[in-house]
Design a protein around this motif. Structure first.
Motif, short mmCIF file in Angstrom:
data_model
loop_
_atom_site.label_atom_id
_atom_site.label_comp_id
_atom_site.label_asym_id
_atom_site.label_seq_id
_atom_site.Cartn_x
_atom_site.Cartn_y
_atom_site.Cartn_z
N LEU A 44 0.82 -1.21 0.00
CA LEU A 44 0.00 0.00 0.00
C LEU A 44 0.85 1.26 0.00
CD1 LEU A 44 -2.85 -0.99 2.50
CD2 LEU A 44 -2.76 -1.28 0.01
N ALA A 45 2.12 1.12 0.37
CA ALA A 45 3.06 2.25 0.39
C ALA A 45 2.46 3.45 1.13
CB ALA A 45 3.47 2.64 -1.03
N LEU A 46 1.95 3.20 2.33
CA LEU A 46 1.31 4.25 3.11
C LEU A 46 2.27 5.38 3.43
CD1 LEU A 46 -0.70 1.99 5.55
CD2 LEU A 46 -1.69 3.59 3.91
N LYS A 47 1.73 6.59 3.38
CA LYS A 47 2.50 7.79 3.69
C LYS A 47 1.94 8.42 4.96
CE LYS A 47 3.65 8.81 -1.13
NZ LYS A 47 3.10 7.55 -1.64
N PRO A 48 2.73 9.27 5.61
CA PRO A 48 2.24 9.93 6.82
C PRO A 48 0.92 10.64 6.56
CG PRO A 48 4.60 10.28 6.60
CD PRO A 48 4.15 9.59 5.34
N GLY A 49 -0.03 10.44 7.47
CA GLY A 49 -1.32 11.09 7.36
C GLY A 49 -2.36 10.36 6.54
N GLN A 50 -1.95 9.32 5.79
CA GLN A 50 -2.95 8.53 5.06
C GLN A 50 -3.66 7.59 6.03
OE1 GLN A 50 -0.62 6.83 1.78
NE2 GLN A 50 -1.53 8.36 0.41
N SER A 51 -4.92 7.30 5.72
CA SER A 51 -5.74 6.53 6.65
C SER A 51 -5.91 5.10 6.18
CB SER A 51 -7.10 7.20 6.81
OG SER A 51 -7.69 7.47 5.54
N LEU A 52 -6.20 4.21 7.14
CA LEU A 52 -6.27 2.78 6.84
C LEU A 52 -7.32 2.12 7.72
CD1 LEU A 52 -5.02 0.19 5.52
CD2 LEU A 52 -3.45 0.12 7.46
N ALA A 53 -8.14 1.28 7.10
CA ALA A 53 -9.06 0.40 7.84
C ALA A 53 -8.58 -1.03 7.65
CB ALA A 53 -10.48 0.56 7.31
N ILE A 54 -8.37 -1.73 8.76
CA ILE A 54 -7.88 -3.11 8.73
C ILE A 54 -9.00 -4.03 9.17
CG2 ILE A 54 -6.19 -4.74 9.67
CD1 ILE A 54 -4.37 -2.28 10.21
N PHE A 55 -9.37 -4.95 8.31
CA PHE A 55 -10.44 -5.90 8.62
C PHE A 55 -9.80 -7.23 9.05
CE2 PHE A 55 -12.45 -2.67 6.18
CZ PHE A 55 -13.78 -2.65 6.58
N GLY A 56 -9.88 -7.52 10.35
CA GLY A 56 -9.27 -8.70 10.92
C GLY A 56 -8.09 -8.33 11.80
N GLY A 57 -8.20 -8.66 13.10
CA GLY A 57 -7.16 -8.28 14.05
C GLY A 57 -6.34 -9.45 14.54
N GLY A 58 -6.02 -10.38 13.63
CA GLY A 58 -5.10 -11.46 13.97
C GLY A 58 -3.67 -10.99 13.81
N SER A 59 -2.74 -11.94 13.71
CA SER A 59 -1.32 -11.57 13.65
C SER A 59 -1.00 -10.75 12.41
CB SER A 59 -0.44 -12.82 13.69
OG SER A 59 -0.68 -13.66 12.58
N VAL A 60 -1.62 -11.08 11.27
CA VAL A 60 -1.35 -10.33 10.05
C VAL A 60 -1.95 -8.93 10.13
CG1 VAL A 60 -1.77 -10.24 7.56
CG2 VAL A 60 -1.07 -12.38 8.62
N GLY A 61 -3.22 -8.85 10.56
CA GLY A 61 -3.86 -7.54 10.64
C GLY A 61 -3.19 -6.62 11.64
#
Length: 375
Positions: free
Chosen positions: A190-207
C-alpha cells in the motif's frame, strides 16, 4: 536438542505430520549434510502460522512432512556454494524462491514464478540430499524452504537472512512470514504515507502487524475491525485510533467513515470473506486502494461489479508475503523494533516445542495471536 553426530548425517527431533488433520508427532529424524546452496540451522524459535494449520488440515502437501516456516536460529553448516552466510550467524528463515525468474531478478521474490511448488510442494533437495525417519522412510522437507518444526532445519541461502545481536532471536521467526506479510502490506504494497488513513479488517497476527507497520511509517488514523474483544483492546494499546466489532456495530461502514473524516484512503482485508471485502471497498474513498491478504474459498468471487469499481475508481491489490524481499525487509523490521517503532513482541505467546499441538490449538481458537515455539 539434536546434534551433529558425524559427516554422514545429522540427528534431530522434528514434528512430523503423517495424516491429514494431525496431530503432529515429535520424532527422531536424520538429515544428510547441506549441499550446494543449502544452509543447516539449529533452531532457536519458530512461529506457528495459520498456513501451517491449513496444510495440516488438508491443503495438498505431500506426506509425511515437517511443516514450519517462521524459523529463527543459528547457522551450523553450509553447502559449498553458499557465500553470504556462515556458521555461527544468527538468522531468520523466510519463504523460498527460485532466484532466477523475472520477478526474482527484479528483487520481488514474493511473486516468484515458482512460488507454489517451491513453498508447498516440498521441493527436492540438492544432489539427492534427504531427510528420513528412524526407520529410514523419507520425510518431506523444504516446506517454504525450511521445514522448521524441528531442532535443526535445512534452508537455502536465498531465504536465510542474517540478523544482528541485541535482539531476542527466539521470537524473530515470524518476521519471515506472518508479521512480514502484514507489515509489508502496509509499508510495501500500500506504500502508506504519513497522514494517510487505513481500515484493517481482521485483528489477527497479520492484521495487527499491518497496524504496526502503518504506524511505523506515520500513517493515521488507523481503525481495526475485529470481533474478538481482547484483540480489539490490544489494537487500541498498539495505537489504533478506533476499533469496531463488526457484529455489534449498527452501520459499520458509516461508523468507519465517521471516525475517519469521510472514509479511508486505504483498506486491508485479512479475512478472505467476500462480504467483508465488500465493506472494505465501501469505506474506501474514491481513488483509494483495497489490499487483499486473506486466503479465500476456491469459489469466492469479488463482491462488486466492474461498474462499481469503475465508478468509484478503487484499486483492488492482491498481496503475497507483503511484497517483501526478505533480505531487505526483515532487517528493516528488526531496526524498527530496535528503534521502538515496531513492538511486534506484544503479539507473541511462547510455547515449548514439545507443546506444538497446544500451540496449534491456540492458533485455531484465537487464544494466542502469534504462538512461537522455543527450543
Amino acid at each position: 536438542m539434536g546434534s551433529i553426530q558425524d559427516s554422514l548425517f545429522i540427528t534431530a527431533r522434528a514434528a512430523v505430520l503423517r495424516t491429514v488433520g494431525g496431530p503432529l508427532q515429535i520424532e527422531d529424524v536424520r538429515i544428510s549434510p547441506p549441499k550446494g546452496d543449502e544452509v543447516l540451522v539449529r533452531m532457536v524459535g519458530v512461529g506457528v502460522c495459520h498456513t501451517d494449520v491449513v496444510c495440516r488440515d488438508g491443503f495438498p502437501v505431500p506426506l509425511p512432512i515437517v511443516l514450519g516456516h517462521e524459523g529463527s536460529g543459528i547457522v551450523e553448516a553450509v553447502g559449498e556454494l553458499v557465500t553470504k552466510v556462515k556458521p555461527g550467524q544468527r538468522v531468520v528463515l523466510s519463504f523460498n524462491s527460485c532466484g532466477h525468474c523475472s520477478s526474482c531478478g527484479e528483487d520481488h521474490p514474493a511473486t516468484c514464478h515458482q512460488m507454489l511448488p517451491l513453498n508447498f510442494g516440498a521441493a527436492q533437495r540438492v544432489d539427492g540430499g534427504c531427510v528420513t525417519d528412524a526407520t529410514g522412510e523419507a520425510v518431506h522437507s523444504l516446506f517454504f524452504g525450511q521445514s522448521s518444526f524441528g531442532t535443526f532445519a535445512l534452508a537455502r541461502e536465498v531465504n536465510t537472512v542474517p540478523v544482528g545481536d541485541g535482539v531476542p532471536l527466539e521470537i524473530l521467526g515470524p518476521l519471515g512470514c506472518g508479521i512480514q506479510t502484514g507489515a509489508g502490506a502496509a509499508i510495501n504494497s500500500l506504500a502508506l504515507k504519513p497522514g494517510q488513513s487505513l481500515a484493517i479488517f481482521g485483528g489477527g497476527s497479520v492484521g495487527l502487524s499491518a497496524l504496526l507497520g502503518a504506524l511505523a511509517v506515520g500513517a493515521g488514523p488507523v481503525v481495526v475491525i475485529e470481533p474478538n474483544v481482547r484483540r480489539r483492546a490490544l489494537a487500541l494499546d498498539l495505537g489504533a485510533s478506533h476499533v469496531f466489532d463488526p457484529f455489534n456495530t449498527e452501520d459499520l461502514v458509516a461508523s468507519i467513515k465517521a471516525a475517519t473524516g469521510g472514509g479511508v484512503t486505504h483498506s486491508l482485508d485479512s479475512t478472505g470473506l467476500p462480504p467483508v471485502i465488500a465493506k472494505a471497498i465501501d469505506c474506501t474513498l474514491p481513488g483509494g486502494t483495497v489490499g487483499l491478504l486473506g486466503v479465500p474459498a476456491p469459489d469466492a468471487a469479488v463482491p462488486v461489479t466492474l461498474l462499481d469499481l469503475l465508478v468509484k475508481s478503487v484499486t483492488l491489490r492482491p498481496i503475497t508475503e507483503g511484497d517483501a524481499n526478505p533480505q531487505e525487509f526483515i532487517p528493516r523490521m528488526v531496526q524498527l523494533y530496535r528503534d521502538g517503532k515496531f513492538p511486534f513482541d506484544k503479539l507473541i505467546t511462547t510455547y515449548r516445542f514439545e507443546n506444538i499441538n497446544d500451540a496449534f490449538k491456540a492458533t485455531e481458537t484465537g487464544e494466542a495471536i502469534k504462538p512461537v515455539l522455543v527450543f
